[in-house]
Design an enzyme around this catalytic site. Structure first.
Site, PDB file in Angstrom:
ATOM      1  N   HIS A   1      68.606  35.051   3.320  1.00 55.39           N
ATOM      2  CA  HIS A   1      68.193  36.083   4.273  1.00 55.39           C
ATOM      3  C   HIS A   1      68.118  35.625   5.715  1.00 55.39           C
ATOM      4  O   HIS A   1      67.752  36.418   6.594  1.00 55.39           O
ATOM      5  CB  HIS A   1      66.814  36.628   3.896  1.00 55.39           C
ATOM      6  CG  HIS A   1      66.861  37.604   2.768  1.00 55.39           C
ATOM      7  ND1 HIS A   1      66.998  38.955   2.962  1.00 55.39           N
ATOM      8  CD2 HIS A   1      66.815  37.423   1.441  1.00 55.39           C
ATOM      9  CE1 HIS A   1      67.013  39.572   1.798  1.00 55.39           C
ATOM     10  NE2 HIS A   1      66.909  38.657   0.849  1.00 55.39           N
TER      11      HIS A   1
ATOM     12  N   LYS B   1      59.406  46.297  14.129  1.00 49.75           N
ATOM     13  CA  LYS B   1      59.850  45.215  13.260  1.00 49.75           C
ATOM     14  C   LYS B   1      58.834  44.089  13.365  1.00 49.75           C
ATOM     15  O   LYS B   1      58.004  44.117  14.266  1.00 49.75           O
ATOM     16  CB  LYS B   1      61.244  44.723  13.674  1.00 49.75           C
ATOM     17  CG  LYS B   1      61.401  44.531  15.182  1.00 49.75           C
ATOM     18  CD  LYS B   1      62.817  44.216  15.608  1.00 49.75           C
ATOM     19  CE  LYS B   1      63.756  45.375  15.611  1.00 49.75           C
ATOM     20  NZ  LYS B   1      64.796  45.326  14.595  1.00 49.75           N
ATOM     21  N   ARG B   2      58.897  43.114  12.484  1.00 49.24           N
ATOM     22  CA  ARG B   2      57.999  41.964  12.607  1.00 49.24           C
ATOM     23  C   ARG B   2      58.078  41.400  14.025  1.00 49.24           C
ATOM     24  O   ARG B   2      59.107  41.482  14.670  1.00 49.24           O
ATOM     25  CB  ARG B   2      58.422  40.849  11.642  1.00 49.24           C
ATOM     26  CG  ARG B   2      58.053  41.065  10.215  1.00 49.24           C
ATOM     27  CD  ARG B   2      58.503  39.881   9.375  1.00 49.24           C
ATOM     28  NE  ARG B   2      59.929  39.648   9.502  1.00 49.24           N
ATOM     29  CZ  ARG B   2      60.482  38.490   9.866  1.00 49.24           C
ATOM     30  NH1 ARG B   2      59.731  37.435  10.134  1.00 49.24           N
ATOM     31  NH2 ARG B   2      61.792  38.365   9.944  1.00 49.24           N
TER      32      ARG B   2
ATOM     33  N   LYS C   1      63.630  38.235  17.672  1.00 50.03           N
ATOM     34  CA  LYS C   1      63.839  39.685  17.769  1.00 50.03           C
ATOM     35  C   LYS C   1      63.648  40.185  19.200  1.00 50.03           C
ATOM     36  O   LYS C   1      63.994  41.309  19.536  1.00 50.03           O
ATOM     37  CB  LYS C   1      62.894  40.412  16.812  1.00 50.03           C
ATOM     38  CG  LYS C   1      63.202  40.149  15.328  1.00 50.03           C
ATOM     39  CD  LYS C   1      62.228  40.880  14.418  1.00 50.03           C
ATOM     40  CE  LYS C   1      62.444  40.633  12.941  1.00 50.03           C
ATOM     41  NZ  LYS C   1      63.458  41.510  12.314  1.00 50.03           N
TER      42      LYS C   1
ATOM     43  N   THR D   1      67.507  46.192   8.784  1.00 47.01           N
ATOM     44  CA  THR D   1      67.626  47.454   8.065  1.00 47.01           C
ATOM     45  C   THR D   1      66.964  48.571   8.852  1.00 47.01           C
ATOM     46  O   THR D   1      67.294  49.741   8.672  1.00 47.01           O
ATOM     47  CB  THR D   1      66.991  47.380   6.656  1.00 47.01           C
ATOM     48  OG1 THR D   1      65.682  46.809   6.779  1.00 47.01           O
ATOM     49  CG2 THR D   1      67.840  46.559   5.712  1.00 47.01           C
TER      50      THR D   1
ATOM     51  N   LYS E   1      67.956  52.653   9.325  1.00 45.83           N
ATOM     52  CA  LYS E   1      67.043  53.792   9.164  1.00 45.83           C
ATOM     53  C   LYS E   1      67.100  54.712  10.378  1.00 45.83           C
ATOM     54  O   LYS E   1      67.119  55.937  10.264  1.00 45.83           O
ATOM     55  CB  LYS E   1      65.600  53.296   8.988  1.00 45.83           C
ATOM     56  CG  LYS E   1      65.357  52.454   7.755  1.00 45.83           C
ATOM     57  CD  LYS E   1      63.970  51.798   7.815  1.00 45.83           C
ATOM     58  CE  LYS E   1      63.875  50.654   6.829  1.00 45.83           C
ATOM     59  NZ  LYS E   1      62.705  49.792   7.095  1.00 45.83           N
TER      60      LYS E   1
END
Ligand code: PLP
Length: 764
Positions: free
Chosen positions: A313, A504-505, A510, A611, A615
């Site tokens: 992952h 998101k986390r 990120k 992901t 969405k």
């Protein structure tokens, strides 16, 4: 059905439906749907069975999806309404089982939905954490963690008679299996088997989420990812991992033997998917179990290698688990001779230290004799699995060409790509009813079973009437979401502003910090009289790992900006910031329909797939992103005219890391606007609100380290984001982009992912 519901209410509470409180109403409906679910037969026993092992299952609330998937929600809703009750109250009451951290855990949950939807002979195996990850609160503009209980008020889990003793070096725990049925349609379901220790004791949790990490008999199943910044924490994770695979492994073998399976055919009949490295110990444990039943070591290795497959992952080094040998020995001594032998097999075959399982590491140069032995879990999983897959094409390419190159050279046929997907039921049909109804009115209901049919929407992309209908649906979603945010966060949102969402986390790769710098840049420009082309609301939702200092600093900065900006009357007409509290699946389901800009701005090469991007695209948002993870595939599908891409490419970034040549400071010193934005972090205005040490630390890091290169793409990010905001002023052309995104999202159904897994890996 009305009679049945009334009878059940009498039986459970001795009350009429009208007299039930929210909790009772929830329990009533949950019991009712569980009974229906449990009547559905499990998939027919096929020749092969898959067990999906995952440390995380980020399920989200169950009731609404169960009722909808069983096809009875509309009827139940009407019955309740006749009896003076609102179904949403019961659904809201449910505590979300947040047994996951982020994308990886949600992927496991989406895959369970797809197993059920496709009727595959496949089940999940996991741990029944009592408090999941943690519940996030904000105090003094900082994240605080508290426990997140969900079991007390839930009756979702079914206690089974399956029990195992699990032996560790110094103690033994007793385990019980609890089953969670997973719905998808009237006639099909799947199951997750969650294992819990019988001696668990929730009362040992004291302040926040702290507890005695040594008290294994009480703590083993309390939290997902307990703090592992010290040795006791690391050991606890090993305890958890072994607990899961030991219970799961015995369950598989018992079931297999009970059904007449032959040990020597194990690898042909059983499939075990290892979701990230956490369940890797299933390999040595299963070898242990098979040899204890009489199989030879060599044969056991052969069979388990056939049965297992491993999903990678991430390429972040920190996440490729390695355990200190001594620590493993202290917890699970029974596995060590097996791990030693596996390492010997590898060393006997390959002359490349990088693929060895056990590394002998020199701790310090002065004392080269002193070696620490490290066990590389991913290396076990790669050697002793039949397939290894990445989770988006770019990620799989990077694995093969960079991260796992040495393995690819040994096993070129082992590597596969399976691009991630999402449950369309949860993240579309059941959370965005207005939009699905609109689409159904345009192209009929077939898209619900065959998501590729969404492409038929393209014929409406220039139809002004349809575009206006779409815009109206988006507006209603924004209104609903705004009401919720007002209630929950106390913040007023402006419906006419563009809803720009990054959920998101929290992680530096990120790059929420880059988005925060955009906010600062926009704020400073507004202060100078340079206004954005359209008002903008920047919405964040993110949890930071409790011991991830820099991530918490970034949350702190965002909360300080929220305080400063939303109160500033000169600015808040054009710009607002909201950090949502405790972002989780339930929150995601509320915000995604209201999203207009989908922020997917990770440093290229670092986001394996994402992901959240799928969405939001599916719900008619336009992606603003880098060419990273599945963004690349989204771009390929929708074309450059329907996505806003910026930033350095993955190969450029990989090159910078290899040459160690990125210098944030040069960018900071060269670009006046960037310097101003970065320095604003420690400005008088922000320091009046926030914590000096945290803000200075973030400021210093961005200039002198910036390991995940927020500054490298900042200038282009600001430019492209402002272009997107300008484009938004032409509402119909924005709607046209959104419709193109929805139309092309079919590929990202988790049903497609699971079919790919089945074709490339499992052959069920
Ligand atoms: C989908 C989802 C994620 C993953 O989001 P990414 O943007 O892909 O990192 C994380 N948390 C929740 C609650 C989700 O629903």
């Amino acid at each position: 059905m009305e009679e049945k519901l009334k009878d059940l209410a009498q039986k459970l509470f001795g009350k009429e439906i009208l007299d039930l409180d929210d909790k009772e109403l929830y329990l009533l409906l949950s019991e009712f749907s569980n009974n229906l679910l449990n009547k559905i037969e499990k998939p027919k026993k096929s020749d092969r069975k898959l067990y999906y092992f995952s440390a995380e299952f980020l399920l989200g609330k169950l009731l609404k999806n169960n009722l909808s998937n069983l096809g009875i929600r509309d009827e139940v809703k009407e019955i309740l309404s006749k009896n003076g009750k609102v179904i949403e109250k019961a659904e809201e009451f449910e505590a979300e089982p947040s047994l996951g951290n982020g994308g990886l855990g949600r992927l496991a949950a989406c895959f369970m939905d797809s197993f059920a939807n496709l009727g595959l002979n496949a089940e999940g195996i996991g741990i029944c954490y009592h408090f999941g990850l943690f519940r996030q609160k904000f105090e003094d503009y900082k994240q605080k963690e508290v426990k997140d209980p969900w079991l007390d008020d839930s009756n979702a889990l079914i206690k089974t008679d399956t029990k195992y003793d699990v032996n560790f070096k110094n103690q033994k725990v007793e385990a019980t299996m609890y089953d969670l049925p997973i719905s998808a349609r009237k006639d099909s379901r799947s199951t997750i088997h969650f294992f819990d220790i019988d001696s668990v004791d929730e009362s040992i949790v004291k302040e926040g989420i702290s507890f005695d990490k040594k008290d294994i008999e009480k703590n083993l199943s309390l939290f997902l990812y307990p703090d592992d910044s010290d040795e006791d924490g690391q050991k606890l994770r090993i305890y958890q991992q072994y607990f899961m695979v030991s219970c799961g492994g015995r369950y598989i073998l018992d079931e297999y033997i009970k059904n007449g399976g032959k040990l020597e055919e194990f690898g042909d009949k059983i499939r075990i998917q290892i979701n990230d490295t956490h369940p890797t110990m299933i390999i040595p444990e299963m070898i242990r179990l098979l040899t204890s039943k009489g199989l030879s070591f060599e044969k056991a290795v052969e069979e388990i290698t056939k049965a297992c497959a491993y999903t990678n992952h991430t390429i972040l080094q920190e996440a490729l688990e390695k355990w200190n040998y001594q620590m493993l020995e202290d917890v699970v001594p029974a596995l060590m001779p097996i791990i030693e032998k596996l390492d010997e097999i590898v060393r006997g075959k390959y002359d490349n230290e990088k693929v060895y399982i056990i590394e002998n590491k020199k701790e310090d140069e002065k004392n080269p004799e002193k070696l620490t032995r490290i066990v590389h879990m991913a290396n076990i999983a790669i050697h002793f699995s039949s397939k290894v897959n990445g989770v988006a094409q770019l990620h799989s390419d990077i694995l093969v060409n960079e991260t796992l190159k040495d393995f690819y050279e040994i096993y070129p046929d082992k590597f596969e790509n399976v691009t991630n997907g999402i449950s369309f039921k949860r993240f579309f049909h059941n959370c965005n009813e207005d939009l699905t109804k609109l689409i159904e009115s345009l192209i009929g209901p077939e898209f619900k079973d065959d998501p590729n049919k969404l492409e038929e929407l393209l014929k409406f992309q220039d139809d002004p009437e349809v575009l206006d209908k779409f815009l109206r649906v988006k507006e209603i979603s924004k209104e609903n979401f705004s009401k919720y945010v007002k209630e929950k966060e106390g913040v007023d949102l402006d419906i006419n502003s563009i809803f720009d969402v990054q959920i998101k986390r929290l992680h530096e790769y990120k790059r929420q910090q880059m988005n925060a710098l955009y906010v600062i840049d926009t704020y400073l420009k507004i202060k100078k009289g340079i206004l954005p082309k359209n008002p903008i609301t920047v919405i964040f939702g993110a949890k930071a790992a409790p011991s991830y200092y820099m991530a918490k600093n970034i949350i702190h900065l965002i909360l300080c900006l929220q305080e400063l900006i939303n109160k500033d009357e000169d600015v808040n007409k054009y710009l607002k910031v909201v950090m949502l509290t405790n972002y989780n699946v339930s929150y995601a389901e509320k915000i995604i329909p209201a999203t207009e800009i989908s922020e997917q701005i990770s440093l290229a090469s670092k986001e394996a797939s994402g992901t959240g991007n799928m969405k939001m695209m599916l719900n008619g948002a336009v992606t603003l992103g880098t060419l990273d993870g599945a963004n690349v595939e989204i771009r390929d599908l929708v074309g450059d005219e329907n996505i806003y891409i910026f930033g350095k490419k993955a190969d450029q970034i990989i090159d910078l890391y290899e040459k160690d040549s990125y210098k944030a400071k040069e960018i900071y010193e060269k670009n006046e606007d960037i310097k101003k934005a970065v320095d604003f972090i420690v400005s008088k205005e922000i320091l009046e609100i926030g914590d000096k040490e945290m803000l200075e630390s973030l400021h210093n890091d961005l200039i002198n380290k910036d390991y995940f290169m927020a500054l490298i793409d900042l200038e282009e990010y600001i430019e492209v984001k402002n272009k997107l905001i300008e484009a938004y002023t032409d509402k119909r052309s924005f709607a046209k982009m959104a419709i193109n995104n929805i139309a092309k999202a079919g590929f990202f159904s988790s049903d497609r992912s699971i079919r790919d897994y089945n074709r490339k890996i499992w052959n069920l």
